[in-house]
Scaffold this motif. Structure first.
Motif, PDB file in Angstrom:
ATOM      1  N   ALA A   1      59.520 -18.316  81.952  1.00 58.80           N
ATOM      2  CA  ALA A   1      59.665 -17.273  82.973  1.00 58.80           C
ATOM      3  C   ALA A   1      60.614 -16.176  82.521  1.00 58.80           C
ATOM      4  N   LEU A   2      61.598 -16.518  81.681  1.00 57.11           N
ATOM      5  CA  LEU A   2      62.517 -15.505  81.179  1.00 57.11           C
ATOM      6  C   LEU A   2      61.756 -14.391  80.471  1.00 57.11           C
ATOM      7  N   VAL A   3      60.744 -14.766  79.682  1.00 56.08           N
ATOM      8  CA  VAL A   3      59.943 -13.797  78.940  1.00 56.08           C
ATOM      9  C   VAL A   3      59.142 -12.928  79.901  1.00 56.08           C
ATOM     10  N   TRP A   4      58.543 -13.552  80.898  1.00 60.13           N
ATOM     11  CA  TRP A   4      57.730 -12.801  81.860  1.00 60.13           C
ATOM     12  C   TRP A   4      58.597 -11.843  82.683  1.00 60.13           C
ATOM     13  N   ILE A   5      59.769 -12.299  83.083  1.00 65.92           N
ATOM     14  CA  ILE A   5      60.666 -11.445  83.874  1.00 65.92           C
ATOM     15  C   ILE A   5      61.154 -10.268  83.041  1.00 65.92           C
ATOM     16  N   ALA A   6      61.458 -10.512  81.766  1.00 67.59           N
ATOM     17  CA  ALA A   6      61.871  -9.409  80.883  1.00 67.59           C
ATOM     18  C   ALA A   6      60.764  -8.371  80.780  1.00 67.59           C
ATOM     19  N   ASP A   7      59.529  -8.828  80.690  1.00 68.24           N
ATOM     20  CA  ASP A   7      58.395  -7.917  80.565  1.00 68.24           C
ATOM     21  C   ASP A   7      58.174  -7.136  81.855  1.00 68.24           C
TER      22      ASP A   7
ATOM     23  N   VAL B   1      66.424  -2.334  78.572  1.00 68.23           N
ATOM     24  CA  VAL B   1      67.720  -2.632  79.198  1.00 68.23           C
ATOM     25  C   VAL B   1      67.508  -3.126  80.632  1.00 68.23           C
ATOM     26  N   GLY B   2      66.562  -2.512  81.335  1.00 74.31           N
ATOM     27  CA  GLY B   2      66.268  -2.960  82.694  1.00 74.31           C
ATOM     28  C   GLY B   2      65.736  -4.374  82.726  1.00 74.31           C
ATOM     29  N   GLY B   3      64.861  -4.709  81.774  1.00 78.18           N
ATOM     30  CA  GLY B   3      64.351  -6.072  81.676  1.00 78.18           C
ATOM     31  C   GLY B   3      65.460  -7.069  81.395  1.00 78.18           C
ATOM     32  N   LEU B   4      66.387  -6.681  80.515  1.00 73.10           N
ATOM     33  CA  LEU B   4      67.519  -7.554  80.204  1.00 73.10           C
ATOM     34  C   LEU B   4      68.399  -7.768  81.429  1.00 73.10           C
ATOM     35  N   ALA B   5      68.667  -6.703  82.176  1.00 77.39           N
ATOM     36  CA  ALA B   5      69.500  -6.816  83.382  1.00 77.39           C
ATOM     37  C   ALA B   5      68.857  -7.753  84.404  1.00 77.39           C
ATOM     38  N   LEU B   6      67.535  -7.638  84.565  1.00 80.54           N
ATOM     39  CA  LEU B   6      66.838  -8.519  85.505  1.00 80.54           C
ATOM     40  C   LEU B   6      66.907  -9.969  85.033  1.00 80.54           C
ATOM     41  N   CYS B   7      66.858 -10.174  83.738  1.00 78.92           N
ATOM     42  CA  CYS B   7      66.962 -11.530  83.184  1.00 78.92           C
ATOM     43  C   CYS B   7      68.357 -12.107  83.392  1.00 78.92           C
ATOM     44  N   TYR B   8      69.387 -11.256  83.311  1.00 82.00           N
ATOM     45  CA  TYR B   8      70.741 -11.721  83.620  1.00 82.00           C
ATOM     46  C   TYR B   8      70.811 -12.251  85.052  1.00 82.00           C
TER      47      TYR B   8
ATOM     48  N   THR C   1      70.578 -12.785  76.005  1.00 76.88           N
ATOM     49  CA  THR C   1      70.376 -11.504  75.323  1.00 76.88           C
ATOM     50  C   THR C   1      69.529 -11.682  74.066  1.00 76.88           C
ATOM     51  N   VAL C   2      69.827 -12.725  73.305  1.00 78.09           N
ATOM     52  CA  VAL C   2      69.061 -12.998  72.083  1.00 78.09           C
ATOM     53  C   VAL C   2      67.605 -13.313  72.421  1.00 78.09           C
ATOM     54  N   LEU C   3      67.379 -14.164  73.401  1.00 79.99           N
ATOM     55  CA  LEU C   3      66.007 -14.541  73.760  1.00 79.99           C
ATOM     56  C   LEU C   3      65.212 -13.330  74.249  1.00 79.99           C
ATOM     57  N   VAL C   4      65.828 -12.510  75.074  1.00 79.44           N
ATOM     58  CA  VAL C   4      65.134 -11.321  75.593  1.00 79.44           C
ATOM     59  C   VAL C   4      64.836 -10.350  74.450  1.00 79.44           C
ATOM     60  N   ALA C   5      65.801 -10.179  73.539  1.00 81.32           N
ATOM     61  CA  ALA C   5      65.589  -9.283  72.399  1.00 81.32           C
ATOM     62  C   ALA C   5      64.397  -9.729  71.567  1.00 81.32           C
ATOM     63  N   PHE C   6      64.276 -11.040  71.354  1.00 81.85           N
ATOM     64  CA  PHE C   6      63.172 -11.515  70.526  1.00 81.85           C
ATOM     65  C   PHE C   6      61.850 -11.560  71.285  1.00 81.85           C
ATOM     66  N   SER C   7      61.906 -11.587  72.600  1.00 77.64           N
ATOM     67  CA  SER C   7      60.658 -11.436  73.348  1.00 77.64           C
ATOM     68  C   SER C   7      60.107 -10.034  73.148  1.00 77.64           C
TER      69      SER C   7
END
Length: 275
Positions: free
Chosen positions: A143-149, A178-185, A219-225
């Motif tokens: 879900a982290l990947v989907w939320i980042a997207d 950056v918005g995707g990363l913030a939502l993942c946080y 942050t690392v996981l979202v960056a690599f997604s």
């Protein structure tokens, strides 16, 4: 197009939901196996569209690698495959992406051929390992990947001005990422607060290493997604195709749906292994 997308998504959910919640984990592994073999067929078709028989052989070879490592029950071999895949995403993929479209696809065909036989089986083993840790553990990681997207799409639509990789994917923006990363946080914070700490990768990391390392991991996981999405976009542009295939009407191919998971799940599996 929208109607076709909805019909395809409905059929997929009708198949996947019972497998997730009603059947033993074996069936979910089989579902992932079918998806990854289909993705390997697409991978080969993009490398050599005219070699239709070779694509089937490539898919069979990918399946054979997975079944061989599974049958050998050699955990160290499976772990080594994950390590190789993660090393590629950390140390090689960024340089390939940095080249944009200034690459000779003809010269790289052999490289892509070998690469697919590493990263696709590694993704399957990562998904199965995460499922062994628990269904919530697996789904929360995916879900982290989907939320980042999702976050990147909507924030990019609303505020995107600075292109992230204009040659590879003109629609992506820095603001969107950056918005995707913030939502993942926010998502991972809620996971840690409201779910049992051992049920998610984020909770396990927060209790073991603390909040700051946990957010650094996110942050690392979202960056690599994002890397995975860009890598497949670059691959398709070099191959001269819009979609990886038409296996999923309205959605393109399997690779188009799992591209961000291919780097992220092996990294998540190794991070879970640390705890």
């Amino acid at each position: 197009m929208l109607k076709t997308r909805i019909i395809t998504a409905t059929i997929l959910m009708a198949v996947l939901l019972p497998i997730l919640f009603l059947l033993p984990p074996f069936y979910l592994g089989a579902f992932f196996l079918v998806a990854l073999v289909a993705a390997s067929w697409e991978w080969s078709r993009m490398i050599a569209p005219e070699a239709k028989k070779a694509a089937w052989l490539y898919a069979v070879f990918c399946l054979t690698i997975i079944l061989f490592l599974l049958g050998m029950q050699a955990i160290s071999w499976q772990f080594s495959l994950l390590i190789i895949a993660v090393l590629f995403w950390f140390f090689v993929a960024p340089f390939i992406l940095a080249k944009g479209m200034n690459l000779s696809f003809q010269k790289l065909k052999s490289f892509y051929g070998i690469l697919g036989l590493i990263v696709l089986p590694a993704t399957w083993f990562a998904l199965v390992f995460l499922r062994e840790l628990g269904l919530v553990f697996l789904l929360s990681s995916m879900a982290l990947v989907w939320i980042a997207d999702i976050g990147a799409y909507f924030v990019g639509k609303a505020f995107g001005k600075h292109k992230l990789a204009v040659q590879i994917s003109p629609g992506k923006s820095i603001e969107g990422a950056v918005g995707g990363l913030a939502l993942c946080y926010l998502y991972t914070f809620l996971c840690v607060v409201y779910l049992p700490l051992g049920d998610t990768l984020f909770g396990a990391w927060a209790i073991r290493f603390g909040w700051v390392p946990m957010f650094l991991m996110v942050t690392v996981l979202v960056a690599f997604s994002v890397f995975g999405d860009l890598f497949e976009s670059q691959f398709k542009r070099l191959a001269g195709v819009k979609d990886s295939s038409h296996l999923l009407p309205g959605h393109g191919g399997v690779l188009d749906r799992v591209d961000a998971l291919i780097p992220t799940m092996p990294i998540a599996a190794l991070l879970a292994g640390l705890i």
